[in-house]
Motif scaffolding. Structure first.
Motif, short mmCIF file in Angstrom:
data_model
loop_
_atom_site.label_atom_id
_atom_site.label_comp_id
_atom_site.label_asym_id
_atom_site.label_seq_id
_atom_site.Cartn_x
_atom_site.Cartn_y
_atom_site.Cartn_z
N GLU A 1 0.34 -1.98 0.43
CA GLU A 1 -0.72 -2.99 0.74
C GLU A 1 -1.74 -2.90 1.25
N LEU B 1 12.26 -10.40 -6.04
CA LEU B 1 12.21 -10.07 -4.92
C LEU B 1 13.54 -11.01 -4.23
N GLU C 1 15.42 -8.82 -1.46
CA GLU C 1 14.78 -8.79 -0.42
C GLU C 1 14.82 -10.27 0.58
N ARG D 1 1.15 -11.66 -6.01
CA ARG D 1 1.56 -11.56 -4.35
C ARG D 1 0.48 -11.42 -3.82
N GLY E 1 7.46 -3.15 7.31
CA GLY E 1 8.81 -2.70 7.09
C GLY E 1 9.82 -4.06 6.32
N GLY F 1 6.93 0.64 5.42
CA GLY F 1 7.37 2.34 4.34
C GLY F 1 6.06 2.09 3.41
N SER G 1 12.65 -2.56 6.57
CA SER G 1 13.41 -2.07 6.99
C SER G 1 13.12 -2.37 8.87
N GLY H 1 5.85 0.21 0.72
CA GLY H 1 5.03 -0.33 0.08
C GLY H 1 4.01 -1.41 0.87
N MET I 1 3.96 -8.79 -8.00
CA MET I 1 3.28 -7.65 -7.24
C MET I 1 1.94 -8.38 -6.51
P1 AMP Z 1 8.55 -1.24 2.64
O1 AMP Z 1 7.00 -0.80 4.04
O2 AMP Z 1 8.10 -0.49 1.34
O3 AMP Z 1 9.39 -2.10 3.63
O4 AMP Z 1 7.85 -2.56 1.91
C1 AMP Z 1 7.22 -4.03 2.79
C2 AMP Z 1 6.97 -4.89 1.42
O5 AMP Z 1 5.77 -4.58 1.06
C3 AMP Z 1 8.41 -5.05 0.33
O6 AMP Z 1 8.45 -6.85 0.83
C4 AMP Z 1 7.99 -4.88 -0.30
O7 AMP Z 1 7.81 -5.85 -1.45
C5 AMP Z 1 6.26 -4.28 -0.50
N1 AMP Z 1 6.03 -3.67 -1.27
C6 AMP Z 1 6.43 -2.62 -2.02
N2 AMP Z 1 5.74 -1.96 -3.05
C7 AMP Z 1 4.78 -3.08 -3.58
C8 AMP Z 1 3.64 -3.04 -4.22
N3 AMP Z 1 3.92 -1.63 -5.18
N4 AMP Z 1 3.03 -3.57 -3.89
C9 AMP Z 1 2.84 -4.81 -3.66
N5 AMP Z 1 4.40 -4.87 -2.65
C10 AMP Z 1 4.53 -4.43 -2.29
#
Ligand code: AMP
Length: 193
Positions: free
Chosen positions: A113, A68, A72, A90, A9, A107, A11, A109, A87
């Motif tokens: 991944e 980002l 971020e 990445r 996360g 979350g 967060s 994201g 993304m």
């Molecule tokens: P989260 O779990 O939502 O807090 O996101 C964790 C990480 O996943 C963050 O670095 C986001 O930028 C990344 N992320 C969010 N959406 C995507 C996506 N569609 N593809 C790749 N990475 C993502």
């Protein structure tokens, strides 16, 4: 195993146990001389795991898209920070650099991944281990969904077995060391004939 990608996360989550687990994973990676590959952010569990590796004199490579870098908050103290355009780039870069993939709680994201890399494993595009660090029972509902996918014949047994899970960093890393990938994907319909 030289490097592991950690998805987690941006967060910190509602309970301090998530950050404690992220830090414990970082320390374990550093002690084993395994390089952390992650999304390059200084915030949330992402920042926590990276800081723990660095504090224990380990190596951290961050991969962050340009757009980002401010959102971020890019981590300024990493061994290496690779800036990419998108993304997609990445995820591709992280998948190339890592010998295995761990999802800590996170979350959408984190899920995005993890699912992409898990489905690449299922398709035989790579043979690297993928695991959930199931601290605080966070991933119990997801593990139950995988069981349902298998039970309802949307997933083969060998692919269900590819989903590694553990409640501690040590246990998941031990599973990674024992892992060997199943043969390349066949389809349930083919198995019936
Ligand atoms: P989260 O779990 O939502 O807090 O996101 C964790 C990480 O996943 C963050 O670095 C986001 O930028 C990344 N992320 C969010 N959406 C995507 C996506 N569609 N593809 C790749 N990475 C993502």
């Amino acid at each position: 195993m030289k490097s592991i990608a950690v998805f987690c996360g941006s967060s910190e989550g509602a309970s301090p146990v998530y950050k404690e687990c992220a830090r414990a994973l970082g320390l374990e990676l550093a002690q084993r001389g395994i390089t952390l590959i992650y999304g390059g952010a200084a915030v949330g569990l992402m920042g926590a795991v990276a800081d723990a590796v660095l504090e224990a004199d380990g190596q951290v490579v961050g991969v962050i898209p340009h757009f980002l870098k401010t959102k971020e908050i890019e981590h300024r103290g990493l061994t290496e920070l690779i800036a990419v355009e998108s993304m997609h780039e990445r995820k591709l870069k992280m998948s190339e650099l890592a010998d295995g993939f761990i999802a800590l709680p996170g979350g959408p994201g984190t899920m995005e991944e993890f699912f992409e890399i898990f489905t690449w494993a299922q398709l035989g595009l790579h043979g690297k281990p993928c695991g959930l660090l199931n601290v605080n029972h966070y991933y119990d509902p997801l593990i139950a969904l995988f069981d349902r996918m298998y039970g309802e014949r949307f997933m083969q047994e060998k692919h269900r077995a590819m989903l590694l899970e553990a409640t501690t960093p040590q246990a998941i890393l031990e599973q990674f060391l024992r892992y060997s990938a199943p043969p390349v994907k066949t389809y349930l319909t083919e198995e019936r004939t």
